[in-house]
Scaffold this motif. Structure first.
Motif, PDB file in Angstrom:
ATOM      1  N   LEU A 289       0.871  -1.175   0.000  1.00 26.64           N
ATOM      2  CA  LEU A 289       0.000   0.000   0.000  1.00 26.64           C
ATOM      3  C   LEU A 289       0.905   1.220   0.000  1.00 26.64           C
ATOM      4  CD1 LEU A 289      -3.147   0.147   0.171  1.00 26.64           C
ATOM      5  CD2 LEU A 289      -2.877   0.562   2.623  1.00 26.64           C
ATOM      6  N   LEU A 290       1.315   1.656  -1.194  1.00 26.89           N
ATOM      7  CA  LEU A 290       2.356   2.670  -1.283  1.00 26.89           C
ATOM      8  C   LEU A 290       1.900   4.028  -0.769  1.00 26.89           C
ATOM      9  CD1 LEU A 290       4.024   1.789  -4.705  1.00 26.89           C
ATOM     10  CD2 LEU A 290       4.430   0.839  -2.432  1.00 26.89           C
ATOM     11  N   ARG A 291       0.713   4.464  -1.186  1.00 26.29           N
ATOM     12  CA  ARG A 291       0.220   5.764  -0.721  1.00 26.29           C
ATOM     13  C   ARG A 291      -1.298   5.801  -0.853  1.00 26.29           C
ATOM     14  NH1 ARG A 291       2.719  11.762  -2.362  1.00 26.29           N
ATOM     15  NH2 ARG A 291       2.021  12.818  -0.477  1.00 26.29           N
ATOM     16  N   VAL A 292      -1.950   6.376   0.154  1.00 22.27           N
ATOM     17  CA  VAL A 292      -3.401   6.537   0.157  1.00 22.27           C
ATOM     18  C   VAL A 292      -3.709   7.964   0.578  1.00 22.27           C
ATOM     19  CG1 VAL A 292      -5.595   5.787   1.164  1.00 22.27           C
ATOM     20  CG2 VAL A 292      -3.767   4.116   0.777  1.00 22.27           C
ATOM     21  N   LYS A 293      -4.530   8.641  -0.222  1.00 20.24           N
ATOM     22  CA  LYS A 293      -4.951  10.008   0.088  1.00 20.24           C
ATOM     23  C   LYS A 293      -6.449  10.102  -0.168  1.00 20.24           C
ATOM     24  CE  LYS A 293      -2.264  13.262  -1.736  1.00 20.24           C
ATOM     25  NZ  LYS A 293      -1.451  14.001  -2.733  1.00 20.24           N
ATOM     26  N   GLY A 294      -7.186  10.673   0.776  1.00 20.47           N
ATOM     27  CA  GLY A 294      -8.615  10.742   0.544  1.00 20.47           C
ATOM     28  C   GLY A 294      -9.324  11.812   1.341  1.00 20.47           C
ATOM     29  N   ILE A 295     -10.498  12.194   0.847  1.00 15.33           N
ATOM     30  CA  ILE A 295     -11.411  13.084   1.558  1.00 15.33           C
ATOM     31  C   ILE A 295     -12.728  12.337   1.681  1.00 15.33           C
ATOM     32  CG2 ILE A 295     -12.001  14.271  -0.614  1.00 15.33           C
ATOM     33  CD1 ILE A 295     -12.585  16.770   1.091  1.00 15.33           C
ATOM     34  N   LEU A 296     -13.276  12.289   2.895  1.00 14.28           N
ATOM     35  CA  LEU A 296     -14.424  11.446   3.182  1.00 14.28           C
ATOM     36  C   LEU A 296     -15.637  12.262   3.621  1.00 14.28           C
ATOM     37  CD1 LEU A 296     -12.637   8.668   5.285  1.00 14.28           C
ATOM     38  CD2 LEU A 296     -12.963   8.754   2.812  1.00 14.28           C
ATOM     39  N   VAL A 306     -10.173  14.140   6.247  1.00 11.49           N
ATOM     40  CA  VAL A 306      -9.057  13.815   5.363  1.00 11.49           C
ATOM     41  C   VAL A 306      -8.262  12.653   5.941  1.00 11.49           C
ATOM     42  CG1 VAL A 306      -6.839  14.657   4.498  1.00 11.49           C
ATOM     43  CG2 VAL A 306      -8.856  16.115   4.369  1.00 11.49           C
ATOM     44  N   ILE A 307      -7.907  11.698   5.076  1.00 12.58           N
ATOM     45  CA  ILE A 307      -7.024  10.597   5.463  1.00 12.58           C
ATOM     46  C   ILE A 307      -5.799  10.610   4.553  1.00 12.58           C
ATOM     47  CG2 ILE A 307      -8.853   9.147   6.422  1.00 12.58           C
ATOM     48  CD1 ILE A 307      -8.781   7.535   3.780  1.00 12.58           C
ATOM     49  N   HIS A 308      -4.676  10.156   5.089  1.00 13.50           N
ATOM     50  CA  HIS A 308      -3.434  10.146   4.325  1.00 13.50           C
ATOM     51  C   HIS A 308      -2.518   9.100   4.941  1.00 13.50           C
ATOM     52  CE1 HIS A 308       0.100  12.660   2.455  1.00 13.50           C
ATOM     53  NE2 HIS A 308      -0.072  11.494   1.881  1.00 13.50           N
ATOM     54  N   GLY A 309      -2.051   8.160   4.138  1.00 14.89           N
ATOM     55  CA  GLY A 309      -1.199   7.121   4.678  1.00 14.89           C
ATOM     56  C   GLY A 309      -0.178   6.607   3.690  1.00 14.89           C
ATOM     57  N   VAL A 310       0.868   5.983   4.225  1.00 17.34           N
ATOM     58  CA  VAL A 310       1.906   5.319   3.441  1.00 17.34           C
ATOM     59  C   VAL A 310       2.186   3.987   4.117  1.00 17.34           C
ATOM     60  CG1 VAL A 310       4.324   5.370   2.736  1.00 17.34           C
ATOM     61  CG2 VAL A 310       2.950   7.430   2.557  1.00 17.34           C
ATOM     62  N   HIS A 311       2.025   2.896   3.378  1.00 19.45           N
ATOM     63  CA  HIS A 311       2.195   1.550   3.925  1.00 19.45           C
ATOM     64  C   HIS A 311       1.276   1.348   5.134  1.00 19.45           C
ATOM     65  CE1 HIS A 311       5.210   0.504   1.068  1.00 19.45           C
ATOM     66  NE2 HIS A 311       6.123   1.332   1.528  1.00 19.45           N
ATOM     67  N   HIS A 312       1.864   0.977   6.275  1.00 10.04           N
ATOM     68  CA  HIS A 312       1.064   0.682   7.463  1.00 10.04           C
ATOM     69  C   HIS A 312       0.716   1.924   8.278  1.00 10.04           C
ATOM     70  CE1 HIS A 312       3.402  -2.999   6.573  1.00 10.04           C
ATOM     71  NE2 HIS A 312       2.351  -3.657   7.000  1.00 10.04           N
ATOM     72  N   VAL A 313       1.322   3.045   7.964  1.00  7.36           N
ATOM     73  CA  VAL A 313       1.216   4.226   8.822  1.00  7.36           C
ATOM     74  C   VAL A 313       0.305   5.265   8.194  1.00  7.36           C
ATOM     75  CG1 VAL A 313       2.495   6.117   9.896  1.00  7.36           C
ATOM     76  CG2 VAL A 313       3.501   3.823   9.794  1.00  7.36           C
ATOM     77  N   PHE A 314      -0.708   5.692   8.966  1.00  9.89           N
ATOM     78  CA  PHE A 314      -1.643   6.710   8.515  1.00  9.89           C
ATOM     79  C   PHE A 314      -1.619   7.899   9.470  1.00  9.89           C
ATOM     80  CE2 PHE A 314      -2.944   3.766   5.511  1.00  9.89           C
ATOM     81  CZ  PHE A 314      -4.004   4.223   4.733  1.00  9.89           C
ATOM     82  N   HIS A 315      -1.755   9.082   8.891  1.00  8.75           N
ATOM     83  CA  HIS A 315      -1.916  10.284   9.699  1.00  8.75           C
ATOM     84  C   HIS A 315      -3.245  10.187  10.435  1.00  8.75           C
ATOM     85  CE1 HIS A 315      -2.581  14.509  10.706  1.00  8.75           C
ATOM     86  NE2 HIS A 315      -1.328  14.749  10.403  1.00  8.75           N
ATOM     87  N   PRO A 316      -3.325  10.646  11.690  1.00  9.16           N
ATOM     88  CA  PRO A 316      -4.631  10.679  12.355  1.00  9.16           C
ATOM     89  C   PRO A 316      -5.632  11.445  11.495  1.00  9.16           C
ATOM     90  CG  PRO A 316      -2.886  11.187  13.924  1.00  9.16           C
ATOM     91  CD  PRO A 316      -2.245  11.148  12.564  1.00  9.16           C
ATOM     92  N   PRO A 317      -6.854  10.932  11.333  1.00 11.02           N
ATOM     93  CA  PRO A 317      -7.821  11.619  10.466  1.00 11.02           C
ATOM     94  C   PRO A 317      -8.089  13.038  10.947  1.00 11.02           C
ATOM     95  CG  PRO A 317      -8.889   9.955  11.830  1.00 11.02           C
ATOM     96  CD  PRO A 317      -7.414   9.744  11.974  1.00 11.02           C
ATOM     97  N   VAL A 318      -8.213  13.942   9.983  1.00  7.27           N
ATOM     98  CA  VAL A 318      -8.350  15.370  10.282  1.00  7.27           C
ATOM     99  C   VAL A 318      -9.650  15.886   9.691  1.00  7.27           C
ATOM    100  CG1 VAL A 318      -7.399  17.654   9.791  1.00  7.27           C
ATOM    101  CG2 VAL A 318      -5.867  15.785  10.425  1.00  7.27           C
TER     102      VAL A 318
END
Length: 355
Positions: A289-296, A306-318
């Motif tokens: 899971l190289l990169r995930v970016k989204g608005i929900l 907003v969500i944003h992650g790379v591999h196993h690590v995701f930024h806390p949702p904002v």
């Protein structure tokens, strides 16, 4: 629901990552950038074993690791741990021991996987409270890139994670059309520029984060790189496009399975279902899971999350303050290795069915 922190991105210093394979022109780019008047309020962190020295720009040593450049920029080296280096820079700035700076540029080594640095900026509270990930810039050597992409997965990873792709050494090759095609297939959302000896307007290079530095506001469409996805109104659960990296008998398997796609959902989503879905993805296929970016658009939330992650690590949702435009769809961009759009959607349907 009060589950999400309020977005404070604009209050945090932007950190941009400059990566690229060995000899692709990272330090040349830095040297040019740091001579510009509009980059004087920058701090740059380089690896201790950088390919090309910035020493000719140094005019004053502040201590053993930090120096002030002739341009007024701050320069230091990563001698142990990037987290500690970043924190030390902020402490020295706050104490007035070094000139103030408004952005940080981090140059990686040529063989580095940029993902751990991105993860540090996304989800390390000792860093992410003060700093935010802005732009991932990858320099691409027009002469040697095809060979490197065939044989070095690090080079593929650097391209796949980028927001900006800079083709260097253009003057040494007749045509970069095939290289540009390969880069677009690896990462259709990144902006591709050709640079001559590192010369580029910083305004064209930085500002790929959620905050548009020129407009001083949230710019979701730009951040999600929607220009890479042609269909403007997908039905619920359908992506705009599913882009697979080109592969033929001349290419190695490194980039054959790199895929980029976007899922768009018309109806509001349940946050617990999204959480379980992404957790399953991370646990089962986090390495791919190289990169995930989204608005929900979530049930019970008036504003987008907003969500944003790379591999196993995701930024806390904002939670953003408000929707930036009339489009209320949930939109999630995935860049993956060996994970197809259908795989992700199948897992989403399974999670929903089990709820």
């Amino acid at each position: 629901m009060g589950l999400f922190e309020t977005d404070r991105s604009a209050q945090r210093l932007p950190v941009s990552l400059i990566t690229g394979f060995l000899g692709s022109g990272k330090t040349t780019l830095l040297n040019r950038l740091l001579r510009r008047d509009d980059m004087k309020d920058s701090a740059v962190i380089i690896n201790e074993y950088g390919e090309v020295s910035l020493d000719h720009l140094l005019v004053e040593r502040v201590d053993g690791e930090v120096a002030v450049l002739a341009s007024g920029c701050i320069c230091c080296t990563i001698r142990s741990d990037l987290e500690q280096t970043l924190r030390d820079l902020l402490v020295k700035r706050d104490r007035g021991e070094i000139p103030p700076f408004r952005r940080i540029l981090v140059e990686t080594t040529g063989l580095a996987d940029p993902a751990p640095i991105v993860q540090l900026l996304l989800n390390n509270p000792l860093v992410s409270h003060f700093l935010r990930l802005d732009t991932i810039v990858t320099t691409v050597d027009a002469v040697n890139a095809s060979h490197q992409l065939d044989r070095q997965y690090e080079a593929v990873k650097q391209v796949a994670l980028a927001d900006r792709l800079l083709i260097t050494k253009r003057d040494l090759v007749d045509d970069v059309g095939l290289l540009e095609l390969r880069l677009r297939q690896l990462n259709p959302g990144a902006r591709i520029e050709t640079v001559d000896h590192g010369e580029i307007d910083p305004a064209q290079l930085f500002g790929a984060g959620l905050i548009d530095p020129e407009k001083k506001r949230i710019d979701v469409a730009r951040w999600l790189n929607e220009h890479a996805f042609a269909e403007p109104h997908a039905h619920a659960g359908h992506s705009h496009h599913d882009r697979h990296a080109h592969h033929d008998h001349d290419h190695h398997d490194h980039d054959a399975s790199i895929t980029s796609f976007m899922l768009a959902f018309d109806e509001p989503l349940d946050w617990m279902a999204v959480t379980h879905w992404l957790a399953h993805l991370r646990n089962a296929r986090g390495a791919d899971l190289l990169r995930v970016k989204g608005i929900l658009n979530l049930h019970g939330e008036a504003a987008p999350v907003v969500i944003h992650g790379v591999h196993h690590v995701f930024h806390p949702p904002v939670a953003l303050a408000a929707w930036p435009d009339s489009d209320r769809r949930s939109r999630i961009v995935f860049i993956t290795r060996g994970i197809s759009r259908s795989d992700v959607l199948e897992l989403w349907r399974a999670v929903r069915a089990a709820a």
